[in-house]
Design an enzyme around this catalytic site. Structure first.
Site, mmCIF file in Angstrom:
data_model
loop_
_atom_site.group_PDB
_atom_site.id
_atom_site.type_symbol
_atom_site.label_atom_id
_atom_site.label_comp_id
_atom_site.label_asym_id
_atom_site.label_seq_id
_atom_site.Cartn_x
_atom_site.Cartn_y
_atom_site.Cartn_z
ATOM 1 N NE ARG A 155 37.174 11.748 15.679
ATOM 2 C CZ ARG A 155 38.371 11.879 15.140
ATOM 3 N NH1 ARG A 155 38.852 10.916 14.391
ATOM 4 N NH2 ARG A 155 39.085 12.956 15.331
ATOM 5 C CB THR A 158 28.284 7.745 13.542
ATOM 6 O OG1 THR A 158 29.482 7.249 14.142
ATOM 7 C CG2 THR A 158 27.321 8.097 14.643
ATOM 8 C CG ASP A 163 28.828 16.326 16.208
ATOM 9 O OD1 ASP A 163 27.760 16.941 16.337
ATOM 10 O OD2 ASP A 163 29.914 16.735 16.631
ATOM 11 N NE ARG A 203 37.234 23.669 10.745
ATOM 12 C CZ ARG A 203 37.860 22.583 11.218
ATOM 13 N NH1 ARG A 203 37.165 21.563 11.690
ATOM 14 N NH2 ARG A 203 39.161 22.510 11.214
ATOM 15 C CG ASP A 244 29.814 9.698 18.319
ATOM 16 O OD1 ASP A 244 29.033 9.723 17.354
ATOM 17 O OD2 ASP A 244 31.002 10.025 18.230
ATOM 18 N N GLY A 254 32.494 9.757 7.714
ATOM 19 C CA GLY A 254 32.909 8.374 7.441
ATOM 20 C C GLY A 254 31.715 7.535 7.008
ATOM 21 C CG ASP A 264 32.543 6.243 16.165
ATOM 22 O OD1 ASP A 264 32.874 5.129 15.730
ATOM 23 O OD2 ASP A 264 33.273 7.250 16.104
HETATM 24 O O1 F6P Z 1 32.923 7.314 11.679
HETATM 25 C C1 F6P Z 1 33.672 7.718 12.776
HETATM 26 C C2 F6P Z 1 34.944 6.980 12.785
HETATM 27 O O2 F6P Z 1 34.608 5.647 12.635
HETATM 28 C C3 F6P Z 1 35.788 7.186 14.035
HETATM 29 O O3 F6P Z 1 35.622 6.238 15.031
HETATM 30 C C4 F6P Z 1 37.196 7.178 13.492
HETATM 31 O O4 F6P Z 1 38.069 7.897 14.311
HETATM 32 C C5 F6P Z 1 36.999 7.815 12.178
HETATM 33 O O5 F6P Z 1 35.757 7.396 11.709
HETATM 34 C C6 F6P Z 1 38.108 7.521 11.207
HETATM 35 O O6 F6P Z 1 37.793 8.036 9.966
HETATM 36 P P1 F6P Z 1 38.823 8.175 8.750
HETATM 37 O O7 F6P Z 1 39.934 7.208 8.972
HETATM 38 O O8 F6P Z 1 38.004 7.809 7.549
HETATM 39 O O9 F6P Z 1 39.291 9.571 8.737
#
Ligand code: F6P
Length: 382
Positions: A206, A160, A134, A97, A164, A24, A162
């Site tokens: 997430r 990120t 990650d 993958r 994390d 993302g 997040d």
């Molecule tokens: O970058 C991580 C994140 O922000 C998560 O918190 C979220 O679940 C995810 O991206 C959503 O990504 P997308 O909607 O682009 O698949």
């Protein structure tokens, strides 16, 4: 015990590097790219950008002409403050993958990291800088392990919203997401109070509740629900009812999309597809309905979602991103591979990718930020 940092002999000079952004998007990606390119050009190296993670190499159907393109000063002029990434990105293009269609029409996953290494080496590219979370850093680690003997060095840069990722104090993008979420929640206080409502604000996160915790605390939310603390909605309802009894007729509940109930229930929007990851979402709306039913108070849900990934990076994120980008180039010059640049206040340092890949950094339950929340009476649903 930490393993020693991978370092090649300084006799292997760098001439050409490639940059990839995966997963993302997060505010600050462009600032990293600019810092990498300017630092590399200063050393006389050539730079190439790979489009959309590794799709620029693996998906000629998508990028028939310029899946990898030369980047010079002109391409990075004026991008430091821009959200998104000039390279494009994807969270569906995991080369470990990679989804292929078999002759019988069925689909399966294959590992195509070898194709990436062969492609880059055929272009005489000596090093790859992978900017991502990650998933991307796990790919970077695999590329280092296979590519090192073939003359490809790999450096990771932690990204990120997040926050994390392990072994770095923070990732770029997080501060911007928290600042924006805080502003949004600040704005919800007045409307919630005027209507005597419960506002449930769903934010990204997430597996970790960093955004919910930091933005929720900064904007004085009354309840914060994070994946690290399984919650009991009755406890949240009790907090809201206690506020009502004290003459506070509105409440703000901030919930991370990945928060889970005490019975283990999570809120999935979509199961993981082949080559992909599960999609979370919907918890805010569900909790609003249930809190309305328990408390008898009107409730509304707001999902901040992808808004948190947009916009201009804060000055903190810009600076972290620039420091990471320049440090990645210095690491290559010093002969490193298989490492990630990380923030270890006050400096940027290097950590082995094998200590980062596949590990997640959740909110520490004994940390003082969470304790501060408890001390001032925020409900965490436990
Ligand atoms: O970058 C991580 C994140 O922000 C998560 O918190 C979220 O679940 C995810 O991206 C959503 O990504 P997308 O909607 O682009 O698949």
């Amino acid at each position: 015990m930490t393993s020693p940092l991978y370092q090649s002999t300084p006799s292997q000079p760098i001439h050409r590097i490639a940059i990839s952004t995966g997963g993302g998007d997060a505010p600050g990606l462009n600032a990293v790219i600019r810092a990498v390119v300017l630092s590399a050009l200063q050393r006389g190296w050539e730079c190439f950008g790979i489009r959309e993670g590794f799709n620029g190499i693996l998906r000629p159907d998508r990028f028939p002409v310029d899946g990898i393109f030369s980047i010079g000063k002109d391409q990075v002029r004026g991008i430091n403050h821009l959200g998104g990434t000039i390279l494009g990105t994807t969270n569906h293009g995991n080369p470990m993958r990679f989804v292929v269609t078999n002759p019988d029409g069925s689909q399966s996953e294959v590992d195509r990291t070898g194709d990436i290494i062969r492609h880059l080496r055929a272009m005489q590219i000596d090093a790859l800088i992978c900017i991502g979370g990650d998933g991307t850093l796990t790919i970077a680690h695999a590329l280092h392990q296979q590519g090192y003997a073939q003359g490809l060095r790999v450096i990771g840069v932690p990204k990120t919203i997040d926050n994390d990722l392990d072994k770095t104090y923070t990732t770029f993008g997080f501060d911007t997401a928290v600042a924006f979420a805080t502003d949004c929640i600040d704005r919800l206080h007045s409307t919630a109070e005027s209507h005597r409502r419960i506002m449930v604000v769903e934010v990204m996160g997430r597996y970790a509740g960093w955004i919910a915790l930091h933005a929720g605390m900064a904007s004085t939310a009354h309840a914060i629900l994070i994946p690290e603390i399984p919650f009991d909605l009755e406890k949240v309802a009790q907090k809201i009812q206690a506020r009502t009894r004290a003459g506070r007729h509105y409440s703000i509940v901030v919930v991370a999309e990945g928060a889970q109930e005490k019975d283990g229930q999570r809120y999935l929007e979509e199961q993981a597809q082949l080559g992909g990851v599960e999609r979370l979402g919907g918890i805010g709306e569900q909790l609003a309905h249930r809190l309305e039913a328990i408390t008898g108070k009107e409730a509304r849900a707001v999902v901040l979602g992808h808004l948190l990934r947009g916009g201009s990076p804060t000055s903190f994120d810009r600076l972290s991103a620039m420091r990471f980008g320049a440090a990645a180039v210095r690491a290559l010059e010093e002969g490193y591979s298989g490492i990630m640049v990380a923030l270890a206040f006050p400096n940027v340092n290097y950590v082995n990718l094998d200590e980062v890949a596949g590990r997640m950094k959740g909110v520490p339950l004994d940390g003082d930020t969470l304790q501060t929340g408890r001390d001032i009476g925020i409900c965490f649903g436990d």
